[in-house]
Scaffold this active site. Structure first.
Site, PDB file in Angstrom:
ATOM      1  N   GLU A 423       0.806  -1.217   0.000  1.00 11.59           N
ATOM      2  CA  GLU A 423       0.000   0.000   0.000  1.00 11.59           C
ATOM      3  C   GLU A 423       0.844   1.276   0.000  1.00 11.59           C
ATOM      4  O   GLU A 423       0.777   2.089   0.915  1.00 11.59           O
ATOM      5  CB  GLU A 423      -0.984  -0.035   1.173  1.00 11.59           C
ATOM      6  CG  GLU A 423      -1.927  -1.202   0.990  1.00 11.59           C
ATOM      7  CD  GLU A 423      -3.037  -1.293   2.012  1.00 11.59           C
ATOM      8  OE1 GLU A 423      -2.778  -1.046   3.183  1.00 11.59           O
ATOM      9  OE2 GLU A 423      -4.149  -1.632   1.626  1.00 11.59           O
ATOM     10  N   GLU A 502      -3.907 -10.637   0.271  1.00 10.20           N
ATOM     11  CA  GLU A 502      -4.741 -10.559   1.474  1.00 10.20           C
ATOM     12  C   GLU A 502      -6.157 -10.939   1.079  1.00 10.20           C
ATOM     13  O   GLU A 502      -6.656 -10.494   0.038  1.00 10.20           O
ATOM     14  CB  GLU A 502      -4.740  -9.143   2.068  1.00 10.20           C
ATOM     15  CG  GLU A 502      -3.393  -8.731   2.602  1.00 10.20           C
ATOM     16  CD  GLU A 502      -3.346  -7.284   3.109  1.00 10.20           C
ATOM     17  OE1 GLU A 502      -4.385  -6.745   3.532  1.00 10.20           O
ATOM     18  OE2 GLU A 502      -2.246  -6.714   3.070  1.00 10.20           O
TER      19      GLU A 502
HETATM   20  C1  GAL Z   1      -4.998  -4.008   4.029  1.00 11.44           C
HETATM   21  C2  GAL Z   1      -3.609  -3.767   4.553  1.00 11.44           C
HETATM   22  C3  GAL Z   1      -3.352  -4.470   5.846  1.00 11.44           C
HETATM   23  C4  GAL Z   1      -4.510  -4.266   6.774  1.00 11.44           C
HETATM   24  C5  GAL Z   1      -5.760  -4.751   6.146  1.00 11.44           C
HETATM   25  C6  GAL Z   1      -6.985  -4.528   6.983  1.00 11.44           C
HETATM   26  O1  GAL Z   1      -5.382  -2.960   3.219  1.00 11.44           O
HETATM   27  O2  GAL Z   1      -2.650  -4.146   3.631  1.00 11.44           O
HETATM   28  O3  GAL Z   1      -2.165  -3.987   6.384  1.00 11.44           O
HETATM   29  O4  GAL Z   1      -4.635  -2.913   7.040  1.00 11.44           O
HETATM   30  O5  GAL Z   1      -5.993  -4.051   4.976  1.00 11.44           O
HETATM   31  O6  GAL Z   1      -6.918  -5.044   8.230  1.00 11.44           O
END
Ligand code: GAL
Length: 991
Positions: A423, A502
């Protein structure tokens, strides 16, 4: 502002002075001394305190002691400030590269001895493995240099400032610096020297760095060695004793690749390592080589020629007492736990972990995506204006970060992908990092999720794409546009392997739909799985004013800006307890699949390359949850990717109870991470003989009634139940509310065609708006028959015309008491409902209900989109253990598909409840808790729940799914609970 600070904060380049270039974190026999331990410490509120403390003879007698490594905000009970939690937000004004004058600054000092025999050393190096965020170093009063890059190693040449015997090191650490703008990860801000400090003697003729690049192809291993050493250090000898290999290279020019026959490959499943030494006459380096080749072929990501599916976790370094300070024993147990839950991959979100973690990953077996320490998410707020990622002034700082990342960890076979960071928007500096990695290590692809258009990365990566969108990415025929891509860019992305860096945001109770994501991976080979967000909650152990311990999250330390409990989004609670979601994950990610077909079962091995020779297959049969037979299945060894058809045992079917066959794949022998018998995969087969539910008896002779009535064990006053089996009871009352989960509170735009949710508005908000948490009742009628009682009530909330009619019929059926509840919503309910249930309140009395035994799904909670870990069986639990201690209290404890439930008090049966299926064969679930949903919804932390000895039993005809809308898609439509008419039928008896 003093000149040094202004120089530091405006100088975005990473280091100065005698800072040395990055190299591997090596196990060497050269002398070293740990400088971990107690240092003298002083904290100043600003960076402007005089630097006289760096002088050799400075009197630090009045200073405190602080352990190194540690974070000062986690030391001294608040005397040194408090942790701050933010996700995207910068906790200081966005004024890059400047930071406020209020800049907590820690000064550290300690004495150390340089042994006399180190005078032979050519150089002495002082290494810092992690300091947050910027520091300056002095030795014996000489300023040596400074560095930024909190989760990166920095080495300094301190030779000329040292003397044998006593020396003094002084370090000044600023919490905020220009570097903070590029370290804006979603986690606690935890300043201090938090990793090891080591003094290293570098012998003349030693090995500066070594890199064993290994490969595996067609049964042969290959080692390409890169040795960094002075010409005078040669000859260099490489030994691999297990294979009888010894190579002596007289000069640097002689160093040549080595082909090695007869090696076993390294994989996350069989992490075969070979001990290697690389030595000169002055120094010997020990490495553990694993032979594997990483490759992208078309849209496939392959290791040793076979496709990898990541069953991964995003792993932060976090501990409730130590913060990011590494503890090897805890880390090893954590990784072993991952293995026990069928996790095979780790993304080191969002920075390089302590270097030892990679040794553990090599040894236990994980595919690792190693991420650089880089995130600039706070610039999102400005539409990415001023983002360092596209500003040439920051180029060198970015390159320094990726160099330090790759160089430190390059020897690890577990690392199969380098990730540039997280990010940080997009821009030329990221492209420059990628170019540097490609040139330095062509053997591993480059990942960075923010490169949506695929301009400089080798794999296509996304976070939180919905099931539908993920499917679109996997599908060739589809021309659906991809996020932030032109059609041409989208086409380019579809030529690459895809992974979800993620997904499945595991905040609070959830996520749902793990199985849907998993199914896609097996349908679309371009999809290579992903990494759950995230492995563990980041709670910090704190105590209430009255001394009760709890796990703190954002806001608990009085932060000016914070992001609440968004940091509690792990599959593991802060105290290492796996949540039900981790069990669900284990079931979904199981590498062995079963498919029943008549009297046979097909067993499929979904592993990357390991066969099933390490497994045994056990079976057992239960009648209504009582074991009646068991044995072992005879299963041939199944190669990776293959299936075997195996005959089932003869199953004794019971005519008057449910018959279930369970098959478990278990470890045949102990491993480094689990004992013999550890269950890898489970499947169940329902072999029950059909048994019709008793028909509903229609009562023809109702007459209006009130007053008291006794029906078997039930006593009523004015139509209301007051006692059951002699115990005070209130209810049943309609319960449509659940204490909103973090996903229910989520307001993402991702509503998955679910016509009842509104993009940008949370379901919880709609439930509160419609008053589901504050329903009131108006009794419409009470009727009696010979052995039955009927009440009809209208349930609705203040300022709402929406209602539900609830008809309850109590009747004696032979000597059994039956309760049938018909729940009929009025027209016009606009939202999904959290649940359709009836609630009994069982006040304390002399012997409070404190436990349950049941036959149904268990042992853990389950919800419509998270049912894979649940199995049909007989279970028991205390009332406390039926609920999960989520960091923020919320809906928990629902056990689905209940057949029989016994409420107990101190081990004695109090009430027995049997559920009858509705006309569609559906059974209700149950929740037994000390608190009502309304009480739970009011608490921000477990300690805020009121003391209670009342038990609340909720029998739910249905529950809404979980989804992952805290950060991701809402509940999939099939599992969303829309208002609908439901029937609950129970038979109730005294215990
Ligand atoms: C993503 C980010 C993580 C965390 C997650 C939400 O956007 O990469 O670090 O913030 O969202 O918990």
């Amino acid at each position: 502002m003093p000149s040094r600070l202004s120089a530091y904060v405006s100088d975005t380049a990473p280091g100065r002075g005698a800072l040395r270039t990055a190299r591997s974190w090596l196990h060497s026999d050269a002398p070293r001394r740990s400088l971990n331990g107690l240092w003298r410490f002083r904290l100043s509120p600003t960076a402007s305190t005089a630097e006289d403390f760096a002088a050799e003879d400075f009197d630090d007698g009045g200073w405190d002691g602080i352990p190194v490594p540690s974070h000062w905000v986690l030391q001294g009970d608040g005397a040194y400030g408090r942790p701050i939690y933010t996700n995207v937000q910068f906790p200081f004004p966005i004024d890059p590269p400047h930071v406020p004058d209020e800049n907590p600054t820690g000064d550290y000092r300690r004495h150390f001895d340089v042994p006399a025999d180190w005078s032979d050393a050519e150089r002495v190096v002082l290494r810092f493995d992690g300091v947050e965020s910027l520091f300056t170093l002095w030795v014996n009063g000489d300023e040596i240099g400074g560095a930024a890059g909190s989760r990166l190693a920095h080495e300094f040449d301190v030779t000329s400032s040292l003397r044998p015997g006593d020396n003094v090191v002084a370090v000044r650490v600023h919490q905020w610096s220009a570097a903070s703008y590029v370290e804006d990860q979603d986690q606690w801000w935890l300043p201090g020297i938090f990793r090891d400090v080591t003094l290293i003697a570098r012998p003349a003729g030693g090995i500066e760095d070594v890199w064993l690049r290994t490969g595996f192809d067609g049964g042969r291993g290959r080692i390409e060695t890169e040795v960094t050493a002075d010409a005078a250090a040669f000859p260099v000898t490489l030994r691999l004793p297990e294979l009888g290999i010894e190579r002596v290279w007289a000069t640097a020019a002689d160093v040549a690749p080595l082909d090695v026959d007869g090696v076993e490959p390294w994989s996350a499943e069989r992490p075969r390592l070979y001990d290697v030494t690389v030595s000169t006459s002055a120094e010997s380096i020990t490495l553990r080589a694993g032979f594997r080749t990483v490759e992208i072929r078309g849209d496939r990501f392959l290791v040793n020629g076979r496709r990898v599916v990541f069953h991964g976790m995003n792993r932060h370094e976090t501990h409730p007492e130590r913060g990011r300070v590494f503890d090897e024993e805890h880390a090893r147990e954590d990784l072993a736990r991952m293995k026990r839950f069928n996790v095979n991959a780790i993304r080191t979100s969002h920075y390089p972990p302590h270097p030892r973690l990679l040794d553990l990953a090599d040894e236990l077996g994980f595919w690792v995506v190693l991420e650089c320490d880089l995130e600039t998410h706070g610039f999102d707020k400005l539409g990415w204006a001023g983002n360092p990622s596209d500003d040439p002034a920051w180029r060198e700082a970015y390159l320094d970060r990726i160099r330090r990342t790759v160089e430190r960890d390059k020897n690890h076979p577990s690392i199969v992908i380098w990730s540039l960071g997280n990010e940080a928007g997009t821009g030329g500096n990221l492209a420059a990092m990628s170019a540097w990695v490609h040139a330095r290590d062509p053997g591993r692809p480059v990942h960075y999720e923010g490169d949506h258009a695929g301009e400089y990365t080798d794999v296509y990566s996304r976070m939180y794409s919905s099931v539908l969108e993920t499917e679109e990415i996997g599908t060739d025929g589809s021309r659906a546009p991809l996020l932030n891509c032109t059609p041409a860019q989208g086409a380019r992305q579809r030529t690459k392997p895809f992974l979800l860096c993620e997904y499945a945001h595991a905040m609070g109770n959830g996520p749902g739909a793990l199985d849907q994501y998993e199914a896609l991976v097996h349908e679309h080979p371009r999809l290579h799985g992903g990494f759950v967000w995230e492995w563990r909650d980041h709670g910090i152990l704190a105590t209430t004013p009255d001394g009760r311990p709890y796990y703190a999250y954002g806001g608990d330390f009085g932060e000016v800006v914070h992001d609440g409990n968004f940091v509690m989004d792990g599959m593991l609670l802060s105290d290492d307890v796996p949540t039900p979601s981790l069990h669900e994950y284990k079931a979904v990610a199981a590498p062995v699949r079963f498919a029943f077909d008549g009297d046979e079962v097909a067993i499929t091995n979904l592993r990357h390359s390991a066969d099933t020779s390490d497994l045994r297959f056990r079976w057992h049969v239960e009648h209504d949850g009582t074991p009646v037979d068991s044995g072992d299945l005879q299963v041939p060894v199944v190669a990776a990717g293959e299936s075997a058809q195996v005959a089932l045992p003869r199953i004794p079917v019971s005519p008057d109870s449910e018959t279930w066959l369970t098959v478990d794949a278990v470890l045949a022998a102990q491993t480094a991470w689990a004992p013999d018998g550890h269950v890898i995969a489970t499947v169940q087969l329902d072999r029950s003989a059909p048994r019709p539910a008793p028909a509903v008896r229609r009562e023809p002779h109702w007459r209006r009634s009130d007053g008291t009535l006794t029906l078997g064990i039930a006593e009523f006053v004015d139509g209301s139940l007051v006692r059951l089996a002699g115990r005070a009871v209130a209810g049943p009352r309609l319960e449509l509310f659940r204490a909103p989960t973090d996903n229910d509170e989520g307001a993402s735009q991702e509503v998955e065609e679910s016509d009842a949710s509104i993009a940008g508005v949370s379901n919880a908000e709609l439930w509160r708006r419609d008053g589901l948490d504050r329903l009131t009742t108006r009794r419409l009628s009470v009727d009696r028959a010979a052995s039955a009682l009927r009440t009809i009530a209208k349930v609705s909330a203040a300022n709402s015309a929406l209602s539900v009619i609830v008809e309850s019929v109590w009747s004696l059926e032979g000597d059994e008491l039956e309760l049938r509840v018909e729940i009929e919503p009025s027209k016009g309910w606009p939202t999904v409902w959290p649940r359709i249930g009836i609630r009994f309140d069982l006040p304390d009395g002399a012997a409070p209900v404190d436990g349950a035994e049941w036959f149904g799904l268990g042992p853990l909670e389950s919800y419509p989109d998270s049912l894979r870990a649940a199995r049909t069986g007989r279970f028991s639990s205390t009332i406390g253990d039926l609920s999960v201690d989520y960091a923020r209290p919320q809906e928990t404890g629902h056990r689905s598909r209940l057949r029989q439930l016994t409420l107990t008090s101190a081990g004695t049966e109090v009430l027995r409840i049997v559920t009858l299926p509705d006309t569609r064969g559906r059974r209700p679930g149950f929740t037994l808790s000390r608190h009502t949903p309304q009480q739970i919804a009011r608490a921000g932390h477990p300690f805020q729940l009121p003391d209670s000895t009342t038990s609340h039993l909720i029998v739910d005809a249905a529950q809404h799914g979980l989804g992952s809308r805290a950060c991701g898609p809402d509940v999939w439509p099939e599992f969303a609970l829309r208002p609908e008419a439901r029937t609950i039928r129970l038979r109730i008896a005294a215990g």
